[in-house]
Design an enzyme around this catalytic site. Structure first.
Site, mmCIF file in Angstrom:
data_model
loop_
_atom_site.group_PDB
_atom_site.id
_atom_site.type_symbol
_atom_site.label_atom_id
_atom_site.label_comp_id
_atom_site.label_asym_id
_atom_site.label_seq_id
_atom_site.Cartn_x
_atom_site.Cartn_y
_atom_site.Cartn_z
ATOM 1 N N HIS A 146 0.797 -1.218 0.000
ATOM 2 C CA HIS A 146 0.000 0.000 0.000
ATOM 3 C C HIS A 146 0.835 1.277 0.000
ATOM 4 C CE1 HIS A 146 -4.513 0.911 0.976
ATOM 5 N NE2 HIS A 146 -4.072 1.595 -0.056
ATOM 6 N N ASP B 84 -10.009 -0.596 3.824
ATOM 7 C CA ASP B 84 -8.796 -1.179 4.406
ATOM 8 C C ASP B 84 -9.027 -1.546 5.874
ATOM 9 O OD1 ASP B 84 -6.108 -1.763 5.067
ATOM 10 O OD2 ASP B 84 -5.328 -0.003 4.037
ATOM 11 N N HIS C 94 -6.649 -1.200 7.918
ATOM 12 C CA HIS C 94 -5.722 -0.292 8.603
ATOM 13 C C HIS C 94 -5.979 1.154 8.175
ATOM 14 C CE1 HIS C 94 -3.785 -4.276 8.134
ATOM 15 N NE2 HIS C 94 -3.441 -4.082 9.389
ATOM 16 N N ASP D 76 -3.390 3.378 7.872
ATOM 17 C CA ASP D 76 -2.210 3.812 7.105
ATOM 18 C C ASP D 76 -1.918 5.297 7.331
ATOM 19 O OD1 ASP D 76 -1.994 1.223 6.218
ATOM 20 O OD2 ASP D 76 -2.913 1.587 4.283
ATOM 21 N N HIS E 59 4.389 1.149 4.153
ATOM 22 C CA HIS E 59 3.009 0.842 3.724
ATOM 23 C C HIS E 59 1.986 1.208 4.797
ATOM 24 C CE1 HIS E 59 2.151 -3.541 5.354
ATOM 25 N NE2 HIS E 59 2.808 -2.825 6.241
ATOM 26 N N ASP F 170 -7.424 -2.131 -0.245
ATOM 27 C CA ASP F 170 -6.457 -3.095 0.269
ATOM 28 C C ASP F 170 -7.218 -4.396 0.504
ATOM 29 O OD1 ASP F 170 -4.786 -4.636 1.969
ATOM 30 O OD2 ASP F 170 -3.799 -2.827 2.716
ATOM 31 N N ASP G 178 -6.711 -6.679 2.397
ATOM 32 C CA ASP G 178 -6.851 -7.086 3.799
ATOM 33 C C ASP G 178 -8.059 -6.419 4.465
ATOM 34 O OD1 ASP G 178 -6.113 -4.574 4.916
ATOM 35 O OD2 ASP G 178 -4.023 -5.156 5.153
ATOM 36 N N GLU H 28 -1.904 -5.166 -2.099
ATOM 37 C CA GLU H 28 -1.583 -6.141 -1.039
ATOM 38 C C GLU H 28 -2.027 -7.578 -1.336
ATOM 39 O OE1 GLU H 28 0.369 -5.576 1.614
ATOM 40 O OE2 GLU H 28 0.405 -3.394 1.846
#
Length: 299
Positions: free
Chosen positions: A99, A122, A124, A126, A139, A226, A228, A271
């Site tokens: 990312h 996402d 996360h 980030d 990332h 992303d 994830d 990712e």
């Protein structure tokens, strides 16, 4: 406004922004899963520009930041490429890679808009900086850098200063936020729909709200997805899996609703890690989500 019918694919085989090898093979895995063919079937004109070259032999870290120089160089090239794609009148579809590539995507794409809106799909935030990052992995920093916060080499990439405004950003699916990220979210008033909100409100209400919020204040919309963000039971081939994520069906619905908004002007999928995957399942899922994002219909 309808989604641009001319798509340019940009591959960025970058795995320098994190510690688990393998996401550099993400663009190949997604191509193998039939990305271009799927988009052609839906009726788009598709040009694959190939991959930006990444030198994975370099390890030039600066203080806490790992692989800073090569990430900055690749991001700068990605910024110029995505900027050029928009200026040619095409839709940039960027495939990573980790990312950290979003630093380059947003730097190039934002040159073409006064108020670029961003949906960050996402697990996360980030939103780390060199000071708040527990790992030093870049990332985990692309959103902070794009907001003008962090190492000057990343903040001033391609053009000086912030590329997006905090009020033009919506994070969806967050369920792993570091203390420094939570503080930044509060300080900047960033709109975040955690998995708590997704579960409580339902995905249709979340996307409706996000689209309504962004529609009145932005002149373009970038989706940064992303893999994830999805639950690892459905998307196992990701570098930093976090349990309790969005489902396959919820994610398809989100993509369909973003398409129906007519606001989408650029997108990136990041990712995908084939080394950790099960028979390319996560890349197949990514291509399926692209189908929904670009208006594929069941009937």
């Amino acid at each position: 406004m309808n989604v641009n019918r001319n798509i340019s694919i940009i591959g960025v085989p970058m795995d320098l922004g994190q510690s688990r090898r393998g996401v550099d093979m993400g663009p190949s895995a997604v191509r193998y899963a039939g990305m271009k063919e799927r988009l052609l079937e839906i009726g788009y004109e598709v040009k694959d520009l190939g991959d930006i070259t990444v030198d994975h032999t370099l390890d030039e870290s600066e203080g806490q930041l790992k692989n800073l120089n090569e990430i900055a160089r690749v991001s700068d090239e990605l910024a110029a490429t995505s900027d050029g794609v928009i200026k040619e009148g095409n839709f940039p579809l960027i495939v990573g890679g980790d990312h950290s590539i979003a630093i380059g995507s947003l730097a190039g794409i934002s040159r073409n808009y006064e108020n670029l809106g961003v949906i960050w799909y996402d697990a996360h935030g980030d939103l780390n900086t060199p000071e708040t990052s527990p790992s030093g992995n870049i990332h985990g920093m692309p959103l902070a850098a794009s907001l003008g916060i962090g190492h000057k080499r990343l903040v001033n990439l391609y053009a000086e200063g912030a590329k997006i405004k905090p009020e033009n950003l919506v994070i969806i699916g967050a369920r792993s936020l570091d203390p420094g990220e939570k503080e930044l979210i509060r300080e900047k008033g960033i709109r975040v729909y955690t998995m708590h909100e997704v579960d409580r409100m339902g995905m249709p209400a979340v996307i409706d709200e996000a689209i309504g919020y962004l529609k009145e204040r932005t002149d373009g919309l970038h989706l940064s997805l992303d893999l994830d963000g999805l639950d690892p039971s459905e998307a196992p081939g990701v570098g930093t899996p976090v349990m309790g994520g969005m489902t396959y069906r919820e994610s398809h619905l989100a993509m369909e609703m973003i398409h129906e908004s007519g606001m989408l002007t650029s997108a990136e999928f990041v990712e995908v890690n084939p080394i950790l995957d099960d028979r390319n399942r996560t890349a197949d899922l990514a291509v399926g989500l692209m189908g929904s994002l670009f208006g594929e219909k069941l009937k």
